[in-house]
Design a protein around this motif. Sequence first.
Motif, PDB file in Angstrom:
ATOM      1  N   PHE A 119       0.826  -1.201   0.000  1.00  0.00           N
ATOM      2  CA  PHE A 119       0.000   0.000   0.000  1.00  0.00           C
ATOM      3  C   PHE A 119       0.865   1.257   0.000  1.00  0.00           C
ATOM      4  O   PHE A 119       0.520   2.249  -0.641  1.00  0.00           O
ATOM      5  N   ASP A 120       1.999   1.216   0.710  1.00  0.00           N
ATOM      6  CA  ASP A 120       2.905   2.368   0.721  1.00  0.00           C
ATOM      7  C   ASP A 120       3.399   2.674  -0.684  1.00  0.00           C
ATOM      8  O   ASP A 120       3.485   3.836  -1.090  1.00  0.00           O
ATOM      9  N   ILE A 121       3.749   1.617  -1.408  1.00  0.00           N
ATOM     10  CA  ILE A 121       4.258   1.798  -2.777  1.00  0.00           C
ATOM     11  C   ILE A 121       3.223   2.494  -3.651  1.00  0.00           C
ATOM     12  O   ILE A 121       3.538   3.429  -4.392  1.00  0.00           O
ATOM     13  N   PHE A 122       1.981   2.052  -3.547  1.00  0.00           N
ATOM     14  CA  PHE A 122       0.944   2.611  -4.417  1.00  0.00           C
ATOM     15  C   PHE A 122       0.448   3.971  -3.932  1.00  0.00           C
ATOM     16  O   PHE A 122      -0.158   4.711  -4.699  1.00  0.00           O
ATOM     17  N   ARG A 123       0.707   4.304  -2.660  1.00  0.00           N
ATOM     18  CA  ARG A 123       0.264   5.601  -2.153  1.00  0.00           C
ATOM     19  C   ARG A 123       1.197   6.728  -2.554  1.00  0.00           C
ATOM     20  O   ARG A 123       0.794   7.884  -2.585  1.00  0.00           O
ATOM     21  N   ASN A 124       2.459   6.410  -2.840  1.00  0.00           N
ATOM     22  CA  ASN A 124       3.383   7.479  -3.212  1.00  0.00           C
ATOM     23  C   ASN A 124       3.448   7.624  -4.728  1.00  0.00           C
ATOM     24  O   ASN A 124       2.658   7.031  -5.451  1.00  0.00           O
ATOM     25  N   ASP A 125       4.417   8.406  -5.202  1.00  0.00           N
ATOM     26  CA  ASP A 125       4.504   8.702  -6.641  1.00  0.00           C
ATOM     27  C   ASP A 125       5.379   7.703  -7.396  1.00  0.00           C
ATOM     28  O   ASP A 125       5.768   7.961  -8.532  1.00  0.00           O
ATOM     29  N   THR A 126       5.711   6.605  -6.758  1.00  0.00           N
ATOM     30  CA  THR A 126       6.540   5.594  -7.421  1.00  0.00           C
ATOM     31  C   THR A 126       5.828   5.041  -8.650  1.00  0.00           C
ATOM     32  O   THR A 126       4.642   4.716  -8.609  1.00  0.00           O
ATOM     33  N   LEU A 127       6.565   4.949  -9.735  1.00  0.00           N
ATOM     34  CA  LEU A 127       6.030   4.325 -10.943  1.00  0.00           C
ATOM     35  C   LEU A 127       6.040   2.812 -10.741  1.00  0.00           C
ATOM     36  O   LEU A 127       7.094   2.226 -10.486  1.00  0.00           O
ATOM     37  N   ILE A 128       4.884   2.200 -10.835  1.00  0.00           N
ATOM     38  CA  ILE A 128       4.771   0.763 -10.619  1.00  0.00           C
ATOM     39  C   ILE A 128       5.097   0.022 -11.915  1.00  0.00           C
ATOM     40  O   ILE A 128       4.442   0.228 -12.938  1.00  0.00           O
ATOM     41  N   VAL A 129       6.122  -0.806 -11.860  1.00  0.00           N
ATOM     42  CA  VAL A 129       6.577  -1.539 -13.043  1.00  0.00           C
ATOM     43  C   VAL A 129       5.835  -2.868 -13.137  1.00  0.00           C
ATOM     44  O   VAL A 129       5.809  -3.651 -12.181  1.00  0.00           O
ATOM     45  N   GLN A 130       5.247  -3.101 -14.291  1.00  0.00           N
ATOM     46  CA  GLN A 130       4.546  -4.368 -14.549  1.00  0.00           C
ATOM     47  C   GLN A 130       5.382  -5.241 -15.478  1.00  0.00           C
ATOM     48  O   GLN A 130       5.972  -4.740 -16.445  1.00  0.00           O
ATOM     49  N   GLU A 131       5.443  -6.531 -15.167  1.00  0.00           N
ATOM     50  CA  GLU A 131       6.132  -7.450 -16.069  1.00  0.00           C
ATOM     51  C   GLU A 131       5.338  -7.584 -17.366  1.00  0.00           C
ATOM     52  O   GLU A 131       4.111  -7.498 -17.362  1.00  0.00           O
ATOM     53  N   TYR A 132       6.032  -7.783 -18.464  1.00  0.00           N
ATOM     54  CA  TYR A 132       5.352  -7.938 -19.752  1.00  0.00           C
ATOM     55  C   TYR A 132       4.737  -9.325 -19.848  1.00  0.00           C
ATOM     56  O   TYR A 132       5.421 -10.338 -19.696  1.00  0.00           O
ATOM     57  N   LYS A 133       3.420  -9.377 -20.052  1.00  0.00           N
ATOM     58  CA  LYS A 133       2.689 -10.641 -20.091  1.00  0.00           C
ATOM     59  C   LYS A 133       2.188 -10.994 -21.490  1.00  0.00           C
ATOM     60  O   LYS A 133       1.534 -12.006 -21.685  1.00  0.00           O
ATOM     61  N   GLY A 134       2.502 -10.138 -22.458  1.00  0.00           N
ATOM     62  CA  GLY A 134       1.996 -10.363 -23.804  1.00  0.00           C
ATOM     63  C   GLY A 134       2.805 -11.400 -24.567  1.00  0.00           C
ATOM     64  O   GLY A 134       3.695 -12.062 -24.026  1.00  0.00           O
ATOM     65  N   VAL A 135       2.491 -11.519 -25.842  1.00  0.00           N
ATOM     66  CA  VAL A 135       3.183 -12.485 -26.693  1.00  0.00           C
ATOM     67  C   VAL A 135       4.356 -11.815 -27.380  1.00  0.00           C
ATOM     68  O   VAL A 135       4.379 -10.598 -27.575  1.00  0.00           O
ATOM     69  N   LEU A 136       5.327 -12.614 -27.741  1.00  0.00           N
ATOM     70  CA  LEU A 136       6.469 -12.105 -28.483  1.00  0.00           C
ATOM     71  C   LEU A 136       6.111 -12.008 -29.963  1.00  0.00           C
ATOM     72  O   LEU A 136       5.296 -12.784 -30.466  1.00  0.00           O
TER      73      LEU A 136
END
Length: 405
Positions: free
Chosen positions: A253-270
Amino acid sequence: MSNNKTHTEKTAAESKSIGFDYQYYFFLWKVLLLQPNESVGLEVKDDVHTDLSNNHQILYQLKHTIKKNKDGSLANLTTSDLDMWKTFSNWSKVISDENDSRSTTPAQLSFVEKTSFVLASNKSSNNSNKVVIIISNLQSGTKNESDVRTYFNTLANRTTNQDLKGYIKDVLNLDTKVLEQFLLKTFFHLDDDDIITKCKLAVKSKMIPQNKIEQAFTMIDSTLRSDNFLQIKDKVKIEISFDEFYKKYRRYFDIFRNDTLIVQEYKGVLPDKLENQIFIKQLLEIGFVESDDFEHISRLTLFKLKLLNNLADWKREGEITDIEINRFKENAYNLWDTEFRLQHMGTFSEEEYNNKGIEVLRSVLKHSLNLSGQDLDVDMCNGKFYSLSDEAIIGWRKDWKKYNK
């Protein structure tokens, strides 16, 4: 078209698994609503239970349906609903469980006094369910235990369904005083088909910005599911207290409450034909990758796609601006430009061009990149240089601009 279902359709996993999912998300919702000195359990005391700070417990039975009325609304909770009566039967047996030291009326009354019983379902509430109505009347004081018992006996005598008859008899087996107190503590939580929205609202209540609620929910959901799986595997009961939840999940919750850019792993196809990507062609030419090393080529492609996908998400959600994106791009370009010029001063042989190209690549991949005041991980930094190379904006050999045609 025939409405008759095949055996495969009748036994399809979808209709069964959604009931388990409904139970899990109800559990997650209750976990997100935890207060100090409270705890929530899944499949421990009931489908879901909550232990409150005042030594009171709430037992939840969850019933989900995919059946619909003719008007498209979800099926009603009816007077003779077997799920409802089976729930009442189960609770009656819990109340009078001899194996849990509740064979006597005083012990049963003591248990009921500290317990609330909630039937939670996505089934529709309605004014024709006489059981719900008479229980409500008992709670308001317009009916008494004798009225309820008489009505339940009437239902049992009228029905030809032996299961229903048995469930009602289980309830009527309770002592007069116990039955009264039990029904006074019985409640209905109906019309609740969008439990995931409730979970997201609970996430929002943790002061999470609107544009990060979806990501926060997804991360909490995924982590809790994994924890549950490991506990079940180790035969550990799934119970979580406020303190445990706070300790393990506060950081999320701390991570999402601040201005940190949340990095998502790529789940798509190559993409198809990975070797046809311009940046891969450039790396093949200088010998950094081999044409038959699919694993290496795929990994570098994921670096590029992860970077591009996150940039697109951040921009779409308003977390970064075009100005910041352009500054990020220019910074990466300028780092490359300096390294490229230093390495390619003078004239070299064809073989040396490749060696110099490797040195340029080696140098730029060591650089850290910053976006919106946040240092990015190595794969994202590398991905930026690979994406620029893929656009033929930068290259490694002195003649790299041939890829720009």
